[in-house]
Write an enzyme that holds these catalytic residues in place. Structure first.
Site, short mmCIF file in Angstrom:
data_model
loop_
_atom_site.label_atom_id
_atom_site.label_comp_id
_atom_site.label_asym_id
_atom_site.label_seq_id
_atom_site.Cartn_x
_atom_site.Cartn_y
_atom_site.Cartn_z
N GLU A 1 0.84 -1.19 0.00
CA GLU A 1 0.00 0.00 0.00
C GLU A 1 0.88 1.24 0.00
OE1 GLU A 1 -2.68 -0.01 3.25
OE2 GLU A 1 -3.68 -1.87 2.69
N HIS B 1 4.39 0.70 2.01
CA HIS B 1 4.49 -0.20 3.15
C HIS B 1 3.77 -1.50 2.81
CE1 HIS B 1 0.59 1.76 3.89
NE2 HIS B 1 0.25 0.64 4.51
N HIS C 1 1.68 -5.07 4.28
CA HIS C 1 0.95 -5.81 5.31
C HIS C 1 0.96 -7.28 4.92
CE1 HIS C 1 -0.47 -2.31 7.40
NE2 HIS C 1 -1.12 -1.84 6.35
N TYR D 1 -8.67 -6.05 6.08
CA TYR D 1 -7.89 -4.81 6.20
C TYR D 1 -6.72 -4.80 5.22
CZ TYR D 1 -4.75 -1.36 8.26
OH TYR D 1 -3.90 -0.30 8.46
N GLU E 1 -7.11 -1.67 0.05
CA GLU E 1 -6.65 -0.80 -1.05
C GLU E 1 -5.24 -1.20 -1.48
OE1 GLU E 1 -6.87 3.16 0.44
OE2 GLU E 1 -9.02 3.36 0.09
#
Length: 271
Positions: free
Chosen positions: A52, A60, A62, A100, A104
């Protein structure tokens, strides 16, 4: 690099691991493959990794990592990859964490089969070793096999409903010790600007005129016989000159005394 004391206090124990790599532009597929290899001994089942963009433009990552056996480690650097250190958390709700991560993404990589958990009682918790275990054995079994704070408290509630209702604060305390929260790495909402707008003046430059000097107005409040600003400035100038001269005289006397003392200690000619 983390200190040895912080390494000793670190503990991660969970079959569902949520990782965040701040300021990491690496390819999610490369990170995923390396994470998969890192947890090979715990039998990885699923991983999803997404890249993202921060509001400042930096990238970054995730990642959600699920294993058959809980990952148990005290090494805070176990998930470091290519010099990037992640924030390590236990995924309390894997469904929400996965949603989450996928909200995006600019790039996504998945491997394996996602294992949803609708309640803390789902999963492959081994049966009790005895047919009729006592209370201590049940509690030891829960401590050994719970993979998160939520699951630990749910198992306690299931096995000891009365104790859970009357001594919940003690179980919450032990849950916090077994599964301590990990502080998220702070990311400044104000990235460095160009040119640098930070104030770099020495504090002494501010102390001298603002703290150590008396303004004419303040002097007039302390001296009822001083009626004008000009008189106050004149008095303050005189006191400043007098103080400076006294300090010079003291330094001069101290220097002269030191020389005389040294001369007095000189050895005379032998007789």
């Amino acid at each position: 690099m983390a200190s040895s004391s912080s390494n000793r206090s670190f503990l991660h124990r969970n079959a569902n691991t949520f990782l965040t790599y701040p300021h990491c532009p690496e390819n999610p597929e490369i990170i995923s493959q390396k994470l998969w290899d890192l947890v090979a001994r715990w039998n990885p089942l699923y991983i999803v990794c997404a890249r993202e963009a921060h509001r400042d433009g930096n990238m970054h990552l995730h990642a959600l990592l699920q294993t058959d056996k809980p990952v148990r480690t005290t090494d805070a650097r176990i998930f470091d990859i290519e010099g990037f250190h992640p924030n390590i958390q236990s995924a309390k709700s894997v469904n929400k964490v996965r949603d989450y991560i996928l909200k995006e993404p600019l790039a996504v990589f998945e491997r394996g089969t996602f294992i949803p958990r609708k309640s803390c009682f789902q999963g492959n918790t081994p049966p009790f070793p005895k047919k009729n275990p006592n209370k201590d054995e049940i509690m030891a079994h829960i401590i050994s096999h719970a993979t998160s704070k939520q699951e630990y408290l749910c198992l306690v509630r299931k096995e000891f409903p009365y104790d859970w209702a009357t001594k919940l604060q003690y179980f919450e305390y032990s849950a916090n010790k077994l599964f301590p929260d990990i502080q998220e790495e702070f990311i400044s909402p104000h990235p460095p600007s160009s040119p640098d707008l930070l104030c770099n003046e020495s504090i002494k430059d501010w102390l001298q005129p603002n703290i150590y000097q008396v303004s004419p107005e303040a002097y007039m409040l302390l001296q009822p016989t001083c009626y004008t600003v000009d008189e106050a400035i004149s008095d303050l100038t005189w006191m400043d000159n007098l103080s400076s001269q006294q300090m010079k005289d003291q330094e001069s006397r101290a220097s002269t005394s030191s020389v005389q003392q040294g001369q007095g200690n000189l050895l005379g000619p032998e007789v």
